[in-house]
Design a protein around this motif. Structure first.
Motif, PDB file in Angstrom:
ATOM      1  N   ALA A  77     187.468 -31.176  71.391  1.00 48.60           N
ATOM      2  CA  ALA A  77     187.236 -30.654  70.042  1.00 48.60           C
ATOM      3  C   ALA A  77     185.813 -30.958  69.569  1.00 48.60           C
ATOM      4  CB  ALA A  77     188.256 -31.228  69.066  1.00 48.60           C
ATOM      5  N   GLY A 100     188.483 -28.655  78.951  1.00 52.53           N
ATOM      6  CA  GLY A 100     189.292 -28.094  77.870  1.00 52.53           C
ATOM      7  C   GLY A 100     188.510 -27.654  76.648  1.00 52.53           C
ATOM      8  N   ILE A 101     187.215 -27.386  76.782  1.00 52.93           N
ATOM      9  CA  ILE A 101     186.428 -26.890  75.646  1.00 52.93           C
ATOM     10  C   ILE A 101     186.772 -25.410  75.428  1.00 52.93           C
ATOM     11  CG2 ILE A 101     184.106 -26.514  74.716  1.00 52.93           C
ATOM     12  CD1 ILE A 101     183.073 -28.719  76.509  1.00 52.93           C
ATOM     13  N   PRO A 102     187.089 -25.011  74.182  1.00 54.11           N
ATOM     14  CA  PRO A 102     187.385 -23.591  73.933  1.00 54.11           C
ATOM     15  C   PRO A 102     186.232 -22.701  74.391  1.00 54.11           C
ATOM     16  CG  PRO A 102     188.000 -24.902  72.032  1.00 54.11           C
ATOM     17  CD  PRO A 102     187.278 -25.827  72.981  1.00 54.11           C
ATOM     18  N   VAL A 103     186.568 -21.588  75.006  1.00 57.87           N
ATOM     19  CA  VAL A 103     185.534 -20.752  75.622  1.00 57.87           C
ATOM     20  C   VAL A 103     184.598 -20.149  74.575  1.00 57.87           C
ATOM     21  CG1 VAL A 103     186.921 -18.636  75.755  1.00 57.87           C
ATOM     22  CG2 VAL A 103     185.136 -19.044  77.455  1.00 57.87           C
ATOM     23  N   LEU A 104     185.106 -19.846  73.381  1.00 51.65           N
ATOM     24  CA  LEU A 104     184.204 -19.290  72.357  1.00 51.65           C
ATOM     25  C   LEU A 104     183.179 -20.331  71.893  1.00 51.65           C
ATOM     26  CD1 LEU A 104     186.525 -16.957  70.220  1.00 51.65           C
ATOM     27  CD2 LEU A 104     184.784 -16.306  71.883  1.00 51.65           C
ATOM     28  N   ASP A 105     183.540 -21.609  71.925  1.00 51.76           N
ATOM     29  CA  ASP A 105     182.564 -22.657  71.609  1.00 51.76           C
ATOM     30  C   ASP A 105     181.415 -22.608  72.609  1.00 51.76           C
ATOM     31  OD1 ASP A 105     184.488 -23.343  69.795  1.00 51.76           O
ATOM     32  OD2 ASP A 105     184.738 -25.415  70.460  1.00 51.76           O
ATOM     33  N   THR A 107     180.408 -19.943  74.277  1.00 54.46           N
ATOM     34  CA  THR A 107     179.560 -18.752  74.095  1.00 54.46           C
ATOM     35  C   THR A 107     178.471 -19.036  73.055  1.00 54.46           C
ATOM     36  OG1 THR A 107     180.916 -17.723  72.353  1.00 54.46           O
ATOM     37  CG2 THR A 107     181.450 -17.130  74.631  1.00 54.46           C
ATOM     38  N   ARG A 108     178.768 -19.909  72.083  1.00 56.46           N
ATOM     39  CA  ARG A 108     177.747 -20.250  71.072  1.00 56.46           C
ATOM     40  C   ARG A 108     176.785 -21.312  71.593  1.00 56.46           C
ATOM     41  NH1 ARG A 108     182.624 -20.493  68.182  1.00 56.46           N
ATOM     42  NH2 ARG A 108     183.012 -18.525  67.101  1.00 56.46           N
ATOM     43  N   MET A 110     175.775 -21.879  74.683  1.00 62.46           N
ATOM     44  CA  MET A 110     174.862 -21.470  75.760  1.00 62.46           C
ATOM     45  C   MET A 110     173.490 -20.996  75.262  1.00 62.46           C
ATOM     46  SD  MET A 110     176.002 -22.312  78.594  1.00 62.46           S
ATOM     47  CE  MET A 110     174.532 -21.624  79.306  1.00 62.46           C
ATOM     48  N   ASP A 182     185.077 -23.841  84.571  1.00 64.30           N
ATOM     49  CA  ASP A 182     185.317 -22.965  83.418  1.00 64.30           C
ATOM     50  C   ASP A 182     184.663 -21.598  83.606  1.00 64.30           C
ATOM     51  OD1 ASP A 182     186.820 -24.836  82.182  1.00 64.30           O
ATOM     52  OD2 ASP A 182     185.483 -25.166  80.480  1.00 64.30           O
ATOM     53  N   PRO A 183     185.121 -20.590  82.825  1.00 68.89           N
ATOM     54  CA  PRO A 183     184.506 -19.258  82.940  1.00 68.89           C
ATOM     55  C   PRO A 183     183.042 -19.259  82.498  1.00 68.89           C
ATOM     56  CG  PRO A 183     186.496 -19.174  81.565  1.00 68.89           C
ATOM     57  CD  PRO A 183     186.254 -20.609  81.908  1.00 68.89           C
ATOM     58  N   ILE A 184     182.695 -20.080  81.518  1.00 65.52           N
ATOM     59  CA  ILE A 184     181.301 -20.120  81.073  1.00 65.52           C
ATOM     60  C   ILE A 184     180.738 -21.500  81.356  1.00 65.52           C
ATOM     61  CG2 ILE A 184     179.762 -20.025  79.074  1.00 65.52           C
ATOM     62  CD1 ILE A 184     181.338 -17.753  78.044  1.00 65.52           C
ATOM     63  N   ILE A 185     179.744 -21.538  82.238  1.00 65.93           N
ATOM     64  CA  ILE A 185     179.132 -22.805  82.631  1.00 65.93           C
ATOM     65  C   ILE A 185     177.622 -22.680  82.521  1.00 65.93           C
ATOM     66  CG2 ILE A 185     180.960 -23.701  84.123  1.00 65.93           C
ATOM     67  CD1 ILE A 185     179.541 -22.385  86.506  1.00 65.93           C
TER      68      ILE A 185
ATOM     69  N   ASP B 211     193.240 -18.334  74.015  1.00 63.12           N
ATOM     70  CA  ASP B 211     192.607 -19.363  74.840  1.00 63.12           C
ATOM     71  C   ASP B 211     193.436 -20.650  74.757  1.00 63.12           C
ATOM     72  OD1 ASP B 211     190.976 -21.197  76.081  1.00 63.12           O
ATOM     73  OD2 ASP B 211     189.250 -20.916  74.742  1.00 63.12           O
ATOM     74  N   ASN B 213     192.749 -23.502  75.711  1.00 58.78           N
ATOM     75  CA  ASN B 213     191.920 -24.641  75.329  1.00 58.78           C
ATOM     76  C   ASN B 213     191.688 -24.721  73.826  1.00 58.78           C
ATOM     77  OD1 ASN B 213     191.655 -25.466  77.952  1.00 58.78           O
ATOM     78  ND2 ASN B 213     189.614 -24.599  78.257  1.00 58.78           N
ATOM     79  N   PHE B 216     194.694 -26.170  70.201  1.00 59.32           N
ATOM     80  CA  PHE B 216     194.754 -27.364  69.359  1.00 59.32           C
ATOM     81  C   PHE B 216     194.330 -27.063  67.925  1.00 59.32           C
ATOM     82  CE2 PHE B 216     190.363 -27.540  70.946  1.00 59.32           C
ATOM     83  CZ  PHE B 216     189.659 -27.910  69.799  1.00 59.32           C
TER      84      PHE B 216
END
Lengths: 290, 380
Positions: A77, A100-105, A107-108, A110, A182-185, B211, B213, B216
């Protein structure tokens, strides 16, 4: 030689007092990594393990230590914030271990990282190690030995398996990089391959991919067009059913994209020797080292 | 996490997308009542977490309540790609003039959300993408600025010629992106997006993947989970923090790490057998997790042998060994177990296993071959 990290790398640990952060900070120090500071908001002024100063913010830690890398062990989180903070403070190499970081997080995060000139490795990765010099992350140091082979992988324990085979056969590594599942690295196969290509002491590279996406296919084309250094490949997930997530958020086959078969064919089509089992990697590497 | 169409329709509607009303029915009688309530011809759609429902016969038109009952009767209980249909959606049938596809995904390559549209909407968008990629139009969305007006309008013009339709579509795209963002989705899709004979632009379908992930920060989505769409063993695994996928083979495997777990499955295949599952116990090595993993694998009657492949890093081998010992005490283990352990605290682990007479090896190839041999001989 090695890439990204070596004996001179000065490292910060974000989340150094947490369960994972403290355990791995100790392991990194034992391995010989120069851990110059920790960052935990509210614990500034304290000291970790007798000699590592803790700071409230990354900016303070950078002022005081002049670190050039930071490793992140904070919960998912808060992990994106930790990445922003490190980039804003001018950390050049940011390694995010957090899973476990949300993928939309991401995208911002990067473009933010890129604009500030930092390099991100991960997230959801085991980090990297330049055997005998420095390790950043959670890779077990005792299975590695210095030598001429670069290793780049999307996996964690599968990477250990491969390193274990190499070391067991007397083949050492220059640097091993876990780029994350993850999909975004932040750092992909091609980034690592070009670093290895420029490193005069890396004489062969092992690339370990898995199902999902097309990164391996693009990397295969890059190997053919831009590399002299021989590359050996392995792909996990030949038996994975389509449409199912196999643990790694990135490891999902959708439609016709990203099957193991497709990736292995791309490897072979671009002149990369493909190992059928992890144990076969050793012989292929030996052949390419000549 | 996948959610059903009727759940996604509600989310879309909450964000102002033009979605016709619907009812959900679990019995033919409920479907009949729903059709009567909605009035006029209706469409009956199977609610399952797979694509290709139409092709499988899971979507039917019904001109009146009686035929709605009949159609629902045919669809309910149907098996679509291994999933049983437990619910149908009943929605007013619309008079379609034009069908298109609209979807938003997080794109790995451009590392941002991408909005895709195609005038070749309706059925198999994957086929369109494969055979005629030029018919798919895309816009990369910079998450800092959101979907820009010219992007939305541009994609609208890729679908339609007249300005009112383009504007209606652009508005719909913006709302779809809002729904996507607000839900932390990994996919939001409308297929088909239609223009009716009356010239209205409508989303008559809705699909969303969330998602995992990000769940939560969305406790409200937990109730959208459909336990009936998941193997009971997979539900149990998820609740215990394990990552498990059931497969059809006989060799059960318990591994730490997703990549190594997949490589273990592949090696089972390489040596001529089939894996019974994917199971990643994850980075932490709580012995309780190992007990749960064993319980899950033993619940699969196809499993004839269990193999452990543990490469200790964060995972401590002695914790796994303690878990195995505990499982042997607590569970009725009626299949042979073979163990490969190496890495952190390997020595301690071997000692623990020796005390219960379980041998262990440190070679992955060896343990896989041994497991296959035992699975072949075993009866259960």
């Amino acid at each position: 030689m090695s890439v990204l990290i070596d004996g001179t790398t000065k490292l910060l640990v974000q989340g150094i007092t947490g369960r994972d952060g403290s355990f791995h900070a100790r392991q990194m120090i034992e391995y010989g990594t120069q851990v110059v500071g920790g960052v935990v908001p509210g614990k500034g002024g304290q000291v970790f393990e007798g000699d590592v100063p803790i700071f409230d913010t990354v900016a303070e830690a950078m002022d005081a230590t002049g670190a050039d890398a930071s490793v992140i062990y904070v919960p998912p989180a808060f992990a994106a914030d930790a990445i922003y903070e490190a980039a804003d403070a001018g950390v050049l190499l940011i390694v995010a271990i957090t899973e476990g970081i949300p993928v939309l997080d991401m995208t911002r995060a990067m473009p933010f990282v890129a604009e500030r000139g930092s390099r991100l490795v991960g997230p959801n990765c085991p980090g990297l190690i330049s055997p005998g010099k420095s390790k950043v992350g959670i890779l077990p140091g005792q299975i590695c030995t210095p030598g001429p082979v670069g290793v780049v992988s999307r996996s964690g324990t599968l990477t250990y398996e491969v390193i274990h085979h190499l070391t067991g056969a007397g083949i050492g590594q220059s640097t091993c990089i876990g780029i994350g599942g993850d999909p975004i690295i932040g750092t992909n196969f091609i980034d690592c391959l070009s670093l290895f290509e420029e490193d005069p002491e890396t004489r062969a590279v092992v690339m370990i991919g898995e199902i999902g996406g097309t990164d391996e296919q693009e990397a295969a084309a890059f190997v053919e067009s831009d590399m002299e250094t021989p590359v050996v490949g392995f792909i996990a997930g030949q038996t994975a059913p389509p449409g199912r997530r196999m643990g790694h958020a990135g490891a999902i086959i959708s439609g016709s994209e990203g099957t193991a078969k497709e990736k292995m064919e791309a490897f072979e089509g671009h002149g990369i020797a493909v190992a059928r089992r992890p144990a076969d990697i050793v012989d292929l590497v030996r052949q390419s080292l000549g | 996490m996948k959610i059903h169409e009727y759940q996604a329709r509600k989310i879309f509607r909450d964000h102002g997308l033009p979605v016709p009303p619907e009812r959900v029915a679990g019995t033919p009688a409920e479907a009949e009542a729903a059709a009567r309530e909605l009035g006029g011809p209706v469409v009956i759609k199977a609610q399952v977490h797979v694509g290709g429902r139409g092709k499988a016969g899971g979507v039917k038109l019904a001109s009146d309540p009686a035929s709605a009952r009949e159609a629902a009767g045919a669809i309910l209980g149907m098996d679509i790609k291994g999933l049983e249909v437990g619910k149908v959606l009943v929605a007013p049938a619309v008079d379609i003039e034009h069908e298109a596809y609209v979807g938003i995904i997080v794109d790995r390559a451009s590392q941002c959300p991408v909005l895709m549209v195609s005038a070749a909407g309706g059925v198999d968008i994957e086929d369109v993408a494969r055979t005629t990629p030029e018919k798919i139009h895309k816009a990369e969305i910079d998450p800092r600025y959101g979907l820009l007006n010219h992007q939305a309008m541009g994609l609208g013009f890729d679908l339609y010629d007249d300005l009112p339709r383009v504007r209606a579509a652009a508005d719909l795209f913006r709302r779809l992106y809002e729904a996507f963002l607000a839900s932390d989705a990994s996919l939001a899709e409308v297929n088909p997006l239609v223009v009716t004979r009356q010239g209205e632009v409508l989303a008559i379908d809705a699909k969303m993947n969330l998602d995992d992930n990000a769940l939560f920060r969305h406790p409200e989505f937990e109730e959208l989970r459909d336990p009936a769409s998941e193997e009971p063993a997979e539900t149990m695994a998820r609740e215990k923090g394990l990552s498990y996928v059931k497969l059809d083979g006989t060799v059960g495997c318990i591994v730490n790490g997703a990549g190594l777990a997949m490589a273990t499955m592949d090696l089972i295949k390489y040596y001529g057998a089939e894996p019974a599952n994917f199971l990643d116990i994850g980075g932490s090595s709580n012995p309780e997790k190992v007990v749960s993993a064993m319980r899950i694998i033993l619940s699969d009657p196809n499993v004839k042998a269990i193999l452990f492949n543990i490469f200790g890093g964060i995972t401590r081998c002695d914790d796994v060994a303690n878990g195995i010992v505990k499982a042997l005490e607590q569970l009725e283990v009626d299949v042979p177990i073979v163990i490969r352990l190496t890495g952190t605290n390997e020595k301690e682990a071997l000692e623990i296993l020796r005390s219960v007479n379980l041998p262990a090896t440190n070679s992955m190839d060896e343990v896989v071959q041994k497991a296959i041999e035992l699975a072949k001989g075993a009866a259960r």
